[in-house]
Design a protein around this motif. Structure first.
Motif, short mmCIF file in Angstrom:
data_model
loop_
_atom_site.label_atom_id
_atom_site.label_comp_id
_atom_site.label_asym_id
_atom_site.label_seq_id
_atom_site.Cartn_x
_atom_site.Cartn_y
_atom_site.Cartn_z
N ALA A 175 0.63 -0.87 0.14
CA ALA A 175 0.31 0.01 0.15
C ALA A 175 0.51 0.91 0.28
N ILE A 176 2.05 1.28 0.78
CA ILE A 176 3.03 2.50 0.13
C ILE A 176 3.65 2.67 -0.76
N ILE A 177 4.02 1.22 -1.41
CA ILE A 177 5.22 0.94 -2.53
C ILE A 177 3.06 1.98 -3.75
N SER A 178 1.89 1.39 -3.88
CA SER A 178 0.70 2.43 -4.51
C SER A 178 1.01 3.72 -3.99
N THR A 179 0.79 4.19 -2.28
CA THR A 179 0.50 5.23 -2.33
C THR A 179 2.12 6.69 -3.20
N PHE A 180 3.18 5.61 -2.96
CA PHE A 180 4.34 6.35 -3.41
C PHE A 180 3.90 6.42 -5.11
N PHE A 181 3.53 5.93 -5.66
CA PHE A 181 3.16 6.44 -7.51
C PHE A 181 2.02 7.12 -7.51
N ASP A 182 1.01 6.93 -6.69
CA ASP A 182 0.56 8.17 -6.48
C ASP A 182 1.05 10.05 -6.11
N LEU A 183 1.91 9.54 -5.44
CA LEU A 183 2.34 10.71 -5.09
C LEU A 183 3.29 11.35 -6.30
N ALA A 184 3.97 9.95 -6.30
CA ALA A 184 4.89 10.77 -8.50
C ALA A 184 4.15 10.94 -9.07
N ALA A 185 3.16 10.55 -9.56
CA ALA A 185 2.11 11.23 -10.52
C ALA A 185 1.48 12.50 -10.56
N SER A 186 0.95 12.82 -9.25
CA SER A 186 0.56 13.89 -9.38
C SER A 186 1.68 14.39 -9.00
N GLY A 187 3.55 14.91 -9.00
CA GLY A 187 4.21 15.43 -8.92
C GLY A 187 4.22 16.18 -8.04
N LEU A 188 3.97 16.44 -6.88
CA LEU A 188 4.16 16.68 -5.68
C LEU A 188 4.40 15.92 -5.46
N LEU A 189 5.49 14.96 -4.94
CA LEU A 189 6.62 14.18 -4.50
C LEU A 189 8.16 14.51 -4.94
N TRP A 190 7.58 14.71 -6.23
CA TRP A 190 9.22 15.66 -6.89
C TRP A 190 9.01 16.61 -6.24
N THR A 191 8.21 17.42 -6.26
CA THR A 191 9.30 18.78 -5.43
C THR A 191 9.34 19.42 -3.87
N HIS A 192 8.97 18.28 -3.15
CA HIS A 192 8.86 18.05 -1.66
C HIS A 192 10.59 17.48 -1.88
N ILE A 193 10.52 16.13 -2.69
CA ILE A 193 12.07 15.72 -2.92
C ILE A 193 13.90 16.55 -3.81
N SER A 194 13.06 17.01 -4.53
CA SER A 194 13.77 18.72 -4.74
C SER A 194 14.32 19.05 -4.60
N ILE A 195 13.77 19.82 -3.55
CA ILE A 195 13.43 21.26 -2.55
C ILE A 195 14.38 20.66 -1.51
N SER A 196 14.19 19.34 -0.98
CA SER A 196 15.25 19.00 0.16
C SER A 196 16.38 17.99 -0.39
N LEU A 197 16.11 17.49 -1.47
CA LEU A 197 18.08 17.27 -1.99
C LEU A 197 18.63 18.06 -1.78
N TYR A 198 18.07 19.53 -2.80
CA TYR A 198 18.90 20.65 -2.52
C TYR A 198 19.03 21.55 -1.28
N ARG A 199 18.25 21.61 -0.73
CA ARG A 199 19.15 21.40 1.22
C ARG A 199 19.86 21.32 1.38
N ILE A 200 19.58 19.35 1.14
CA ILE A 200 21.03 18.62 2.24
C ILE A 200 21.88 19.29 1.27
N ALA A 201 22.54 19.31 0.06
CA ALA A 201 23.60 18.73 -0.89
C ALA A 201 24.11 20.90 -0.74
#
Length: 273
Positions: free
Chosen positions: A64-90
């Motif tokens: 179910a978590i994997i399914s939710t991951f793909f749903d968030l990725a398809a909406s584009g919201l997940l990639w926004t959170h990931i890109s912002i966090s990776l920028y801050r981390i780097a």
């Protein structure tokens, strides 16, 4: 080994080949165990959730978590959170590592600098960087840069301490030879201190990347409107635990991948270790 007319002849090449095959077999077993252990945990979690041993409301099954991951990725919201966090981390990681390496090398090479800076480092190191966030926000605002500074502060201390330790552990004979041949301060810095401290320094950098991931999650929980930490915290408050677990798995995956990258880099830079 080869027997001829009752005499056993020792073949070093054959023995070496046998030892190599044994070593390769051990390495394959280690790799297999490394792959099996997380799969086993996920399967156990899935079974326990599906059979009711674990409360599905609090521990949704991995499928179910994997399914939710793909749903968030398809909406584009997940990639926004990931890109912002990776920028801050780097950005925070580099802002902490570069000054940490430079100051650590200077402290290790020059006793006056070491005695001057050591009390400051020892006094500030026990203070959690997150406890300083109110002061950081006062100076740098609530934007991305305050998160970057928070991560940099967390990364700086393990890097500077390990770098100093690396320089101090350089054999004195190397320093004496450099002095006798009239090495310049630049040569001491780049040809003696830096390569000599590199193995221990890389361990500090490895520790720093783990701390950076811990810090970014907490920093984004406390004062952010985006990022993986923000996703985890808002999902928890809304009792959307599948989305929360997606964020936790992402942070765990980043830590694993960053660690693999730094270990590979370490093997390339200091192969003798």
């Amino acid at each position: 080994m080869r027997a001829e007319k009752g005499v056993v002849n020792y073949d070093p090449y054959e023995t070496e080949q046998q030892e190599w095959k044994k070593q390769q077999g051990k390495e394959r077993v280690k790799q297999l165990l490394t792959i099996i252990s997380p799969i086993f945990i996920l399967l156990l979690w899935e079974i326990c959730s599906r059979t009711g041993i674990l409360d599905i409301r609090f521990f949704p099954p991995p499928s179910a978590i994997i399914s939710t991951f793909f749903d968030l990725a398809a909406s584009g919201l997940l990639w926004t959170h990931i890109s912002i966090s990776l920028y801050r981390i780097a950005a925070g990681f580099l802002l902490g590592v570069i000054p940490g390496v430079v100051i650590g090398l200077l402290m290790g090479l020059y006793a006056p600098i070491r005695h001057f800076i050591s009390p400051i480092v020892m006094a500030l190191m026990p203070i959690p960087t997150l406890a300083l966030m109110p002061i950081i926000i006062i100076f740098f605002g609530i934007g991305d840069f305050s998160k970057v500074v928070t991560i940099a502060g967390s990364v700086f201390f393990p890097v500077v301490i390990n770098t100093v330790a690396g320089v101090m552990n350089i054999e004195k004979v190397h320093l004496d030879v450099a002095k006798n041949y009239g090495a310049s301060p630049k040569d001491f810095f780049f040809k003696i201190a830096f390569p000599g401290a590199l193995p221990v320094m890389l361990e500090g950098i490895q520790m720093g990347q783990a701390i950076a991931l811990l810090t970014i999650v907490a920093a984004e929980m406390m004062g952010a409107t985006s990022g993986i930490g923000y996703l985890i915290w808002t999902s928890y408050k809304a009792f959307m635990l599948k989305e929360m677990f997606v964020g936790l798995v992402l942070i765990s995956s980043f830590g694993f991948l960053f660690s693999l990258f730094l270990r590979g880099l370490q093997k390339k830079i200091v192969p003798w270790r």
